[in-house]
Scaffold this active site. Sequence first.
Site, PDB file in Angstrom:
ATOM      1  CB  ALA A   1      16.203  13.094  30.088  1.00 50.51           C
TER       2      ALA A   1
ATOM      3  CB  ALA B   1      19.612   9.996  33.177  1.00 46.31           C
TER       4      ALA B   1
ATOM      5  CE1 TYR C   1       6.942  42.262  17.105  1.00 44.90           C
ATOM      6  CE2 TYR C   1       7.500  44.496  17.773  1.00 44.90           C
ATOM      7  CZ  TYR C   1       7.037  43.601  16.813  1.00 44.90           C
ATOM      8  OH  TYR C   1       6.693  44.066  15.571  1.00 44.90           O
TER       9      TYR C   1
ATOM     10  CG  ASP D   1      12.533   7.364  33.688  1.00 44.20           C
ATOM     11  OD1 ASP D   1      12.756   8.571  33.891  1.00 44.20           O
ATOM     12  OD2 ASP D   1      12.515   6.853  32.548  1.00 44.20           O
TER      13      ASP D   1
ATOM     14  CD  GLU E   1      22.887  -0.566  33.505  1.00 41.73           C
ATOM     15  OE1 GLU E   1      22.450   0.334  34.237  1.00 41.73           O
ATOM     16  OE2 GLU E   1      22.169  -1.236  32.718  1.00 41.73           O
TER      17      GLU E   1
ATOM     18  CD1 TRP F   1      -0.268  42.593  21.667  1.00 40.55           C
ATOM     19  CD2 TRP F   1      -0.052  42.114  23.839  1.00 40.55           C
ATOM     20  NE1 TRP F   1      -0.619  43.710  22.386  1.00 40.55           N
ATOM     21  CE2 TRP F   1      -0.507  43.447  23.715  1.00 40.55           C
ATOM     22  CE3 TRP F   1       0.153  41.585  25.118  1.00 40.55           C
ATOM     23  CZ2 TRP F   1      -0.757  44.259  24.831  1.00 40.55           C
ATOM     24  CZ3 TRP F   1      -0.088  42.393  26.217  1.00 40.55           C
ATOM     25  CH2 TRP F   1      -0.543  43.716  26.070  1.00 40.55           C
TER      26      TRP F   1
ATOM     27  CB  CYS G   1      15.658  11.560  24.623  1.00 39.33           C
ATOM     28  SG  CYS G   1      15.181  11.392  26.342  1.00 39.33           S
TER      29      CYS G   1
ATOM     30  NE  ARG H   1      30.804  17.897  39.508  1.00 41.19           N
ATOM     31  CZ  ARG H   1      30.028  17.207  38.682  1.00 41.19           C
ATOM     32  NH1 ARG H   1      30.558  16.334  37.832  1.00 41.19           N
ATOM     33  NH2 ARG H   1      28.720  17.367  38.699  1.00 41.19           N
TER      34      ARG H   1
ATOM     35  CG  ASN I   1      20.686  14.212  33.670  1.00 41.59           C
ATOM     36  OD1 ASN I   1      21.864  13.951  33.589  1.00 41.59           O
ATOM     37  ND2 ASN I   1      19.818  13.772  32.782  1.00 41.59           N
TER      38      ASN I   1
END
Lengths: 446, 446
Positions: B299, B10, B424, B281, B32, B432, B42, B21, B303
Amino acid sequence: MHFVIIGGDAAGMSAASRARRNDPAMAITVLEMTEDVSYSACSMPYVIADEEGDMETLIMRAPAVFREKQNIDLRLGHRVEAIDPKNRRVSGKDAGGKPFEISFDKLLIATGSVANMPLIPGHELPHVFVLKSLDDGRRVKAFIEEKRIEKAAIIGAGYIGLEMCEALTERGITVQLIRNRPELLPWLAPELSAAVDTALREKGVLINHGCTTERIETHDSRLDICCREACFDAEMVLMAIGVRPSSFLAKEAGLELGAAGAIAVNRSMQTSHPDIYAAGDCADAYHVVTGEKTWIPMALTANRAGWAVADHITGRPVRMEGVAGTGVFKIFDVEVARTGLTLHEAEKAGFDPVEVVVKTYSRAKTVPGSRPVWVQMVGDRQSGRLLGVSMVGRDNEARRINAAAVALHARMRVVDFSTTDMAYAPPFSPVWDPLLVAANQLLKKI
Amino acid sequence: MHFVIIGGDAAGMSAASRARRNDPAMAITVLEMTEDVSYSACSMPYVIADEEGDMETLIMRAPAVFREKQNIDLRLGHRVEAIDPKNRRVSGKDAGGKPFEISFDKLLIATGSVANMPLIPGHELPHVFVLKSLDDGRRVKAFIEEKRIEKAAIIGAGYIGLEMCEALTERGITVQLIRNRPELLPWLAPELSAAVDTALREKGVLINHGCTTERIETHDSRLDICCREACFDAEMVLMAIGVRPSSFLAKEAGLELGAAGAIAVNRSMQTSHPDIYAAGDCADAYHVVTGEKTWIPMALTANRAGWAVADHITGRPVRMEGVAGTGVFKIFDVEVARTGLTLHEAEKAGFDPVEVVVKTYSRAKTVPGSRPVWVQMVGDRQSGRLLGVSMVGRDNEARRINAAAVALHARMRVVDFSTTDMAYAPPFSPVWDPLLVAANQLLKKI
C-alpha cells in the site's frame, strides 16, 4: 600484559569480559569501589515499583562468575585515589582502609557518573535520596517500605525523575514533582511536552513548575521542600537533577577533559595518554550528526565502548563512529523518544535548521487501539540532512525512533528518509508511518 | 493537459489528488470499474473480525469529495477495455454497458492486482471467496453473519490468509488452514516459522501442511475441501494464495512488462511509452538491495508511486529509489516483520550471503512483559552489506523492523549497522536491541 580497569559497571565489566574472550592469557584486574558490579541501574525504578521486586535480581553477573569462570581479578571495595600515568600505577585504599598500589600496562577508567546534589540546606537529611548506584536503589526501596511512605517529592524531570514518578505512584505514594523550569521537558515542542504533562497529571502526579528548591526542612518525620514562593510537604525527597561525569581522577592525573567535563577520548577510546582509555559515563564521544564531541551518558554507549577498549588493546581494529543521542523512556503509558539534535541544538551546532511538529496516529484509524502520536522533526535547510527526531506516543511505538537513529548514522537527507520503505499493516501504523508523515511535511519547509 | 487515470484505489487516487494540488487547472479523469474508490483494503480483516464493524468505514474519501472539493472527474463503473497509445485514447464500457472513449495527454495505469483463483473443480461455488476488493469484503462479512458460519477453511498462508485466521477465530469460527507447502512460512527460518505456527495452534487454528487442494465439493450447505490425502469439512472457503499484477490492458497495448509480469516502469514511473505511467500493484519497482527490478505490491509503495506520477507530469523532479520489501503482519499476539532479502533471495541475486538466527528478548529481563523475539539477519560476505532482516515477536516490537529498512536504503554494512545508537530503556528493549544482537552475531560470520 596487565590490563587494569577502574570501575566495575557497564563499561568496565564489558571491557574485562571481552578482553578475556579476545585473549585468554591476559592479566585483568578490576578495581571497584563499591561491593556491586555489573548491574542494570536503569531497571531500578521498575524494581522499586514492584512490591515483590528484589534489587539483587538486577545483578547481571555475580563477582564469583567473573573471578572463577572468566579469571578476572575483581577486587571489590577498592577505591582508586590516584593515577600515575608516567609510572603506570594506580593507588588507593581498600574497604578496610589499607592502601594498595597496582601497576598497569593498559588502564581503563570506567568511573561512570555521579548524581548531582545541590548543596542547599537540608540536602544531607536522611530522607533525601538520589538514585544512581545499586545501593541507592536498595536504600530508596527499604525506606519507602519500612517507613510506609505516603507522599514523596521528586526534584527534577529527567529520565530518572519521571520514571520514579511512575514507580512511586504504582506503590500508592502521592508524588509531588518539583521542577525549576517553567515547562516539563524543555527540549520537546510545547505540544509534546504538554502531552507528557497531561499523562502524569491523569495518574495523580502533582506537578509544580518553575520552583527552584532552596531548602529542605524537617518537622518530626515530615519534610518541607521550600522554593521561593511555596513549600511542599512530603516524607521523602528524590533528587533527580541529572548526573555529571566522574572524571576527577583523570583530571588530577593530567589527562585531557572534553565535552561537559568528561574525559576526552579519541575514536579508539584512548585518552590523551595512549595507554590509558576511558569508557562509559565518564568519557565523552563523537556525535554522528555534528561530528563534534558530546557527552550523552547511556548504557548502550558504555557497553559498546567497553568492548571497543578491549578490542583495541588486543590489536583489533576499532573506530567509534559516535552516538546519535538516542534515548527513550516511558511514564505510565506515555513513551518519549528522541534521537539527534533539537532545533536549538542544531542552531548552536551551526546548522540552518527547520522543524515541523506533526500529530498523527499510531495505527490505521480503522483499527482499534489507534492513539495519537506526535513527531517533531528537524532538518537542515542547506544540506537537506535529517538532524533529529523526537516522538511522544501512547501505543508502544517508541521503537520507531531507531529508524531515525539509523538515518542519522547514515547522514541521510530528509528527502531520502522520506522515501524509505517502512512497514505498514493496520495494527502497526497508518499507511504512512508517523516518521514518514513528518518527513513529508518537513520536506515542504526545506 | 488531460490526465487520465485507470483505477481509483491507492495509486490512482493518490495521483489524482496530488496532481490537483500541484496544478489547480489540470483536467483530471479517473475511470474506476467498480463503485468504490480510495478504501483501506488492508483493514478488511479487522472489520470482519468485529461484529459491529462496518465495511463502509474503510472508505477514506467519498467520491463526492473527489468530485466536488477536488474537481476530479471521477467515473465509477467505467471499465477500460483497451488503451491506444498511438492515438492516446482509452476505450471501454460503463456500468450500463454503454461504450466510452476518452483521449489523454498523460495516462496512469493503476489497475492494481487480482487475487489468484486456481481453476479447480468447485472454485466457482458461492461458498468460495477471495478477499481483495471492498466488495469481496462486504460479501465475506455478510456471508459469515447471515449463514452463521461455524467452520471455515482458508487456503494459503500469505498475509491475508493469516490475518483472516485471526479475524474468523475472533468471530468464533473454527478455522482450518490448508497449506500446500510443508512449512507455514517458508521464507522464515524454521525456528521463526515454528513460533508463528505455535501461536496459531494455541488459538485453536487447525493447520494442515502439505495439502494441495484439488477440488471443492458441496454436500447440502457444507463443503468438502479435498487434497490428495484427505478432505476437510467447512461451510466456506477463503482462497488466499496470493495476487498477480493486473497488467493485461498494458500488455495488450504493447507496453513492456517487467518483474513478475507487472508493468515495467522507470525511476519516474513511466512505462515504455513516455506519456503512459503505471503505479501501484500493477507496476514493478527497483529493489534497493539488488538494484534490480522486483514486484512486491504494498500500500505504501502504491501511495508513494501515485504521488511520484503526479509530480512528474507537473514537472517536478522524481527519482524513485525503490522498495526494500518491508512488510509486517500480526496474527493474534504474534507479529512477523521483514525487510530486504532472505538468504535464498540473496543467493539468487548473486550475493555471497550468510545468515544468523538469534533468539533474544523484547525488554530488559528484569522488567515484566519481556517476551522472546527471534531475529534472522542476512549479510554479504564480500561487501559486508546488510541484506535483509526478518523478525518474529509477541511484544509489539515489529516496529523495530524500520531501522533495518532504513539501513538497507542507506546500503549500510553490517558493521556500521551494529554500531548505530539505538534506544534503550528497560520497558523497550534489552541494552542491546534485538537487531544489534543479531548484527553482532552476524559480524562474527562475515
